[in-house]
Design an enzyme around this catalytic site. Sequence first.
Site, PDB file in Angstrom:
ATOM      1  N   SER A 160       3.805  -3.923 -10.037  1.00  0.00           N
ATOM      2  CA  SER A 160       5.007  -3.450  -9.354  1.00  0.00           C
ATOM      3  C   SER A 160       5.479  -2.255 -10.158  1.00  0.00           C
ATOM      4  O   SER A 160       4.706  -1.324 -10.427  1.00  0.00           O
ATOM      5  CB  SER A 160       6.033  -4.582  -9.301  1.00  0.00           C
ATOM      6  OG  SER A 160       7.288  -4.128  -8.878  1.00  0.00           O
ATOM      7  N   TYR A 192       8.807   4.300  -1.636  1.00  0.00           N
ATOM      8  CA  TYR A 192       8.104   3.729  -2.786  1.00  0.00           C
ATOM      9  C   TYR A 192       8.805   2.465  -3.273  1.00  0.00           C
ATOM     10  O   TYR A 192       8.166   1.433  -3.475  1.00  0.00           O
ATOM     11  CB  TYR A 192       8.026   4.766  -3.913  1.00  0.00           C
ATOM     12  CG  TYR A 192       7.353   4.254  -5.168  1.00  0.00           C
ATOM     13  CD1 TYR A 192       5.989   3.960  -5.185  1.00  0.00           C
ATOM     14  CD2 TYR A 192       8.081   4.063  -6.341  1.00  0.00           C
ATOM     15  CE1 TYR A 192       5.373   3.490  -6.341  1.00  0.00           C
ATOM     16  CE2 TYR A 192       7.461   3.606  -7.501  1.00  0.00           C
ATOM     17  CZ  TYR A 192       6.118   3.324  -7.495  1.00  0.00           C
ATOM     18  OH  TYR A 192       5.512   2.860  -8.640  1.00  0.00           O
ATOM     19  N   LYS A 249       7.505  -1.572  -3.674  1.00  0.00           N
ATOM     20  CA  LYS A 249       7.469  -2.333  -4.928  1.00  0.00           C
ATOM     21  C   LYS A 249       8.383  -3.557  -4.855  1.00  0.00           C
ATOM     22  O   LYS A 249       8.062  -4.604  -5.408  1.00  0.00           O
ATOM     23  CB  LYS A 249       7.835  -1.426  -6.116  1.00  0.00           C
ATOM     24  CG  LYS A 249       6.780  -0.338  -6.384  1.00  0.00           C
ATOM     25  CD  LYS A 249       5.388  -0.915  -6.656  1.00  0.00           C
ATOM     26  CE  LYS A 249       4.375   0.115  -7.072  1.00  0.00           C
ATOM     27  NZ  LYS A 249       3.028  -0.431  -7.305  1.00  0.00           N
TER      28      LYS A 249
HETATM   29  N1  LIG Z   1       3.025   6.214 -13.750  1.00  0.00           N
HETATM   30  C1  LIG Z   1       4.182   5.591 -13.663  1.00  0.00           C
HETATM   31  O1  LIG Z   1       5.227   6.111 -14.131  1.00  0.00           O
HETATM   32  C2  LIG Z   1       4.253   4.213 -13.024  1.00  0.00           C
HETATM   33  C3  LIG Z   1       5.417   3.464 -13.236  1.00  0.00           C
HETATM   34  C4  LIG Z   1       5.520   2.197 -12.662  1.00  0.00           C
HETATM   35  C5  LIG Z   1       4.480   1.714 -11.886  1.00  0.00           C
HETATM   36  N2  LIG Z   1       3.355   2.453 -11.693  1.00  0.00           N
HETATM   37  C6  LIG Z   1       2.298   1.879 -10.855  1.00  0.00           C
HETATM   38  O2  LIG Z   1       1.086   1.848 -11.570  1.00  0.00           O
HETATM   39  C7  LIG Z   1      -0.008   1.879 -10.664  1.00  0.00           C
HETATM   40  C8  LIG Z   1      -1.036   2.890 -11.152  1.00  0.00           C
HETATM   41  O3  LIG Z   1      -0.450   4.169 -11.171  1.00  0.00           O
HETATM   42  P1  LIG Z   1      -0.791   5.245 -12.325  1.00  0.00           P
HETATM   43  O4  LIG Z   1       0.482   5.593 -12.982  1.00  0.00           O
HETATM   44  O5  LIG Z   1      -1.947   4.805 -13.133  1.00  0.00           O
HETATM   45  O6  LIG Z   1      -1.144   6.521 -11.410  1.00  0.00           O
HETATM   46  P2  LIG Z   1      -2.561   7.251 -11.131  1.00  0.00           P
HETATM   47  O7  LIG Z   1      -3.184   7.672 -12.406  1.00  0.00           O
HETATM   48  O8  LIG Z   1      -2.242   8.308 -10.139  1.00  0.00           O
HETATM   49  O9  LIG Z   1      -3.449   6.104 -10.488  1.00  0.00           O
HETATM   50  C9  LIG Z   1      -3.316   5.672  -9.183  1.00  0.00           C
HETATM   51  C10 LIG Z   1      -4.601   4.969  -8.819  1.00  0.00           C
HETATM   52  O10 LIG Z   1      -4.469   4.358  -7.522  1.00  0.00           O
HETATM   53  C11 LIG Z   1      -5.637   4.675  -6.808  1.00  0.00           C
HETATM   54  N3  LIG Z   1      -5.490   4.584  -5.370  1.00  0.00           N
HETATM   55  C12 LIG Z   1      -4.607   5.228  -4.555  1.00  0.00           C
HETATM   56  N4  LIG Z   1      -4.825   4.876  -3.269  1.00  0.00           N
HETATM   57  C13 LIG Z   1      -5.870   3.986  -3.286  1.00  0.00           C
HETATM   58  C14 LIG Z   1      -6.575   3.276  -2.290  1.00  0.00           C
HETATM   59  N5  LIG Z   1      -6.269   3.390  -0.978  1.00  0.00           N
HETATM   60  N6  LIG Z   1      -7.585   2.436  -2.667  1.00  0.00           N
HETATM   61  C15 LIG Z   1      -7.921   2.314  -3.963  1.00  0.00           C
HETATM   62  N7  LIG Z   1      -7.313   2.988  -4.956  1.00  0.00           N
HETATM   63  C16 LIG Z   1      -6.292   3.806  -4.609  1.00  0.00           C
HETATM   64  C17 LIG Z   1      -5.994   6.090  -7.249  1.00  0.00           C
HETATM   65  O11 LIG Z   1      -7.334   6.337  -6.895  1.00  0.00           O
HETATM   66  P3  LIG Z   1      -7.927   7.760  -6.407  1.00  0.00           P
HETATM   67  O12 LIG Z   1      -8.480   8.400  -7.654  1.00  0.00           O
HETATM   68  O13 LIG Z   1      -9.001   7.398  -5.443  1.00  0.00           O
HETATM   69  O14 LIG Z   1      -6.802   8.529  -5.792  1.00  0.00           O
HETATM   70  C18 LIG Z   1      -5.771   5.948  -8.738  1.00  0.00           C
HETATM   71  O15 LIG Z   1      -6.883   5.355  -9.364  1.00  0.00           O
HETATM   72  C19 LIG Z   1       0.586   2.182  -9.287  1.00  0.00           C
HETATM   73  O16 LIG Z   1       0.670   0.982  -8.534  1.00  0.00           O
HETATM   74  C20 LIG Z   1       1.983   2.689  -9.607  1.00  0.00           C
HETATM   75  O17 LIG Z   1       2.896   2.440  -8.568  1.00  0.00           O
HETATM   76  C21 LIG Z   1       3.221   3.688 -12.256  1.00  0.00           C
END
Ligand SMILES: NC(=O)c1ccc[n+]([C@@H]2O[C@H](COP(=O)([O-])OP(=O)(O)OC[C@H]3O[C@@H](n4cnc5c(N)ncnc54)[C@H](OP(=O)(O)O)[C@@H]3O)[C@@H](O)[C@H]2O)c1
Length: 272
Positions: free
Chosen positions: A131, A145, A149
């Site tokens: 989340s 978004y 979540k």
């Molecule tokens: N970064 C933050 O500040 C933050 C904070 C709280 C929560 N989160 C959560 O953490 C999780 C990971 O995010 P991150 O920060 O690591 O960002 P990220 O580096 O942009 O990673 C997002 C990942 O999700 C994948 N993805 C998107 N659509 C998809 C689909 N239809 N099927 C399979 N994979 C898919 C992307 O793959 P592709 O390479 O194919 O696009 C990428 O590997 C997310 O759920 C996000 O909401 C992030």
Amino acid sequence: MKTIVITGSSSGIGKATAKYFAEKGWKVAATMRRPENEIELNQLDNVSLYALDVTDEASIANATQQILRDFGTVDVVLNNAGYAVAGPFEATTAEQIQRQFATNVFGLMSVTRAFLPHFRANKAGLFLNVSSIGGRVTFPFLSLYHSTKWAVEGFSESLAYELGELGIRVKIIEPGGVDTDFAGRSMVFAVEEGLTAYNEALGKFQANQGKSGLAANTADFLAEGIYNAATDGKTQLRYLIGPDAEQVYGMRQQIGDDAFVAGVKERMLSTC
Ligand SMILES: NC(=O)c1ccc[n+]([C@@H]2O[C@H](COP(=O)([O-])OP(=O)(O)OC[C@H]3O[C@@H](n4cnc5c(N)ncnc54)[C@H](OP(=O)(O)O)[C@@H]3O)[C@@H](O)[C@H]2O)c1
């Protein structure tokens, strides 16, 4: 050897977690939309790549079948794939709304459903559902978004009751800010030409973005927190990961919903 399946392992938290678990001696099924483009995880001994798009039921079914055939047993599924639509809700298209939920909510549910028969047969297994601090609090111009979540939060909490009766656990991972590509390639801005009513508030929001209280934790820090959630043996449901997440949510608990929301409005929608 313990095994974990991770969605969205091509970058950010998913990739760092795949590497972390592999270093700890786990076998990792690193799933992603385009494994053919991956040049780092495929060099690691304990990591196998699988094509999985969480919005594509056939791809989920294929990957699940292959992973179970190759691994025999899966111990943990990390539902991590996700992205954000930002901007005024009125500017979002029906397609953007559908796709946001298709990825962050329905995709997570479909992957969960795919591995449930296996976990049920084993009377064991752990779902770690990613989340966000954004599943406990909200900020302006991120309504879509946040709604995904908050849906993940309610889904996971309720699911934990029924699966707990079968020996299967559910935990919720709530990162604070994380220094990944998220705010870049994983953030879509909704814009509608001629819709200027929100410009003033948007301008204030953009000028005040640094005042959310969130900081940039590293993806490696998140990976360690996720490993801890997977291995601590606790019945704890939620894991806020990052001092910023703890501080922001702690504030909400301390002052209550209305004062917290008023504070966000004051900090993020005021004229600098
Ligand atoms: N970064 C933050 O500040 C933050 C904070 C709280 C929560 N989160 C959560 O953490 C999780 C990971 O995010 P991150 O920060 O690591 O960002 P990220 O580096 O942009 O990673 C997002 C990942 O999700 C994948 N993805 C998107 N659509 C998809 C689909 N239809 N099927 C399979 N994979 C898919 C992307 O793959 P592709 O390479 O194919 O696009 C990428 O590997 C997310 O759920 C996000 O909401 C992030």
